[in-house]
Write an enzyme that holds these catalytic residues in place. Structure first.
Site, PDB file in Angstrom:
ATOM      1  N   ARG A  98       0.847  -1.192   0.000  1.00  0.00           N
ATOM      2  CA  ARG A  98       0.000   0.000   0.000  1.00  0.00           C
ATOM      3  C   ARG A  98       0.886   1.247   0.000  1.00  0.00           C
ATOM      4  O   ARG A  98       1.972   1.246   0.556  1.00  0.00           O
ATOM      5  CB  ARG A  98      -0.889   0.028   1.239  1.00  0.00           C
ATOM      6  CG  ARG A  98      -1.717  -1.214   1.412  1.00  0.00           C
ATOM      7  CD  ARG A  98      -2.914  -1.216   0.480  1.00  0.00           C
ATOM      8  NE  ARG A  98      -3.633  -2.472   0.626  1.00  0.00           N
ATOM      9  CZ  ARG A  98      -3.957  -3.246  -0.396  1.00  0.00           C
ATOM     10  NH1 ARG A  98      -3.661  -2.909  -1.608  1.00  0.00           N
ATOM     11  NH2 ARG A  98      -4.608  -4.373  -0.189  1.00  0.00           N
ATOM     12  N   GLY A  99       0.402   2.302  -0.609  1.00  0.00           N
ATOM     13  CA  GLY A  99       1.137   3.556  -0.622  1.00  0.00           C
ATOM     14  C   GLY A  99       1.974   3.767  -1.870  1.00  0.00           C
ATOM     15  O   GLY A  99       2.641   4.784  -2.001  1.00  0.00           O
ATOM     16  N   CYS A 100       1.919   2.827  -2.792  1.00  0.00           N
ATOM     17  CA  CYS A 100       2.654   2.947  -4.042  1.00  0.00           C
ATOM     18  C   CYS A 100       1.708   3.435  -5.135  1.00  0.00           C
ATOM     19  O   CYS A 100       0.560   2.996  -5.211  1.00  0.00           O
ATOM     20  CB  CYS A 100       3.255   1.598  -4.464  1.00  0.00           C
ATOM     21  SG  CYS A 100       4.496   0.974  -3.328  1.00  0.00           S
ATOM     22  N   ALA A 101       2.199   4.322  -5.976  1.00  0.00           N
ATOM     23  CA  ALA A 101       1.384   4.825  -7.086  1.00  0.00           C
ATOM     24  C   ALA A 101       1.130   3.729  -8.110  1.00  0.00           C
ATOM     25  O   ALA A 101       0.083   3.687  -8.742  1.00  0.00           O
ATOM     26  CB  ALA A 101       2.075   6.006  -7.748  1.00  0.00           C
ATOM     27  N   SER A 102       2.088   2.829  -8.272  1.00  0.00           N
ATOM     28  CA  SER A 102       1.930   1.713  -9.196  1.00  0.00           C
ATOM     29  C   SER A 102       1.599   0.449  -8.406  1.00  0.00           C
ATOM     30  O   SER A 102       1.595   0.453  -7.181  1.00  0.00           O
ATOM     31  CB  SER A 102       3.211   1.527 -10.011  1.00  0.00           C
ATOM     32  OG  SER A 102       4.312   1.361  -9.146  1.00  0.00           O
TER      33      SER A 102
END
Length: 139
Positions: A49-53
């Site tokens: 979680r927290g990743c743009a991809s």
């Protein structure tokens, strides 16, 4: 190999890269070498979680060592994953939990050149590795 040994190798490798464009291209090349996860490993539980991809990470603990495998649908993130795998896989749990990867990645000219979204994703991946190492140490 210890994280410090892996960091020394990576530091030497990046010392030859003169600017951000060369580092960026090298990171992408590193990411192309990442073996993909098994289809069954791309689960919500393994998602970072927290990743743009999209990023999925699997950690395994063997004999007080952490091993990291991960995959992303973004080229630059795949390269960042390759760096994290080189740093952490096979390292001692205590060293993995304590290593300041942010400072190291800043030192080699990677962290400061990332967008805010990529920096947040990198922080999320590092937090997952530290969390899993810490949980193994506690358990």
């Amino acid at each position: 190999m210890s994280i410090q040994d892996a960091a020394a190798d990576i530091r030497e490798e990046f010392s030859w890269l003169e600017d951000w464009e060369a580092r960026y291209a090298h990171i992408i090349d590193l990411g192309k070498q990442n073996p993909p996860l098994e289809a069954g490993e791309r689960t919500e539980e393994n998602k970072v979680r927290g990743c743009a991809s999209q990023v999925w990470m699997v950690t395994r603990i063997d004999n007080d060592q952490i091993n990291v495998r991960a995959e992303s649908d973004a080229m630059i993130v795949s390269g960042l994953i390759a760096l994290l795998i080189r740093l952490y896989s096979g390292s001692d749990l205590k060293e993995a939990a304590a290593f300041d990867a942010e400072s190291f990645l800043d030192e080699i000219g990677v962290k400061g050149a990332l967008t805010a979204q990529r920096s947040n994703g990198l922080a999320s991946m590092l937090a997952r590795i530290r969390r899993d190492a810490g949980a193994a140490l506690a358990g």
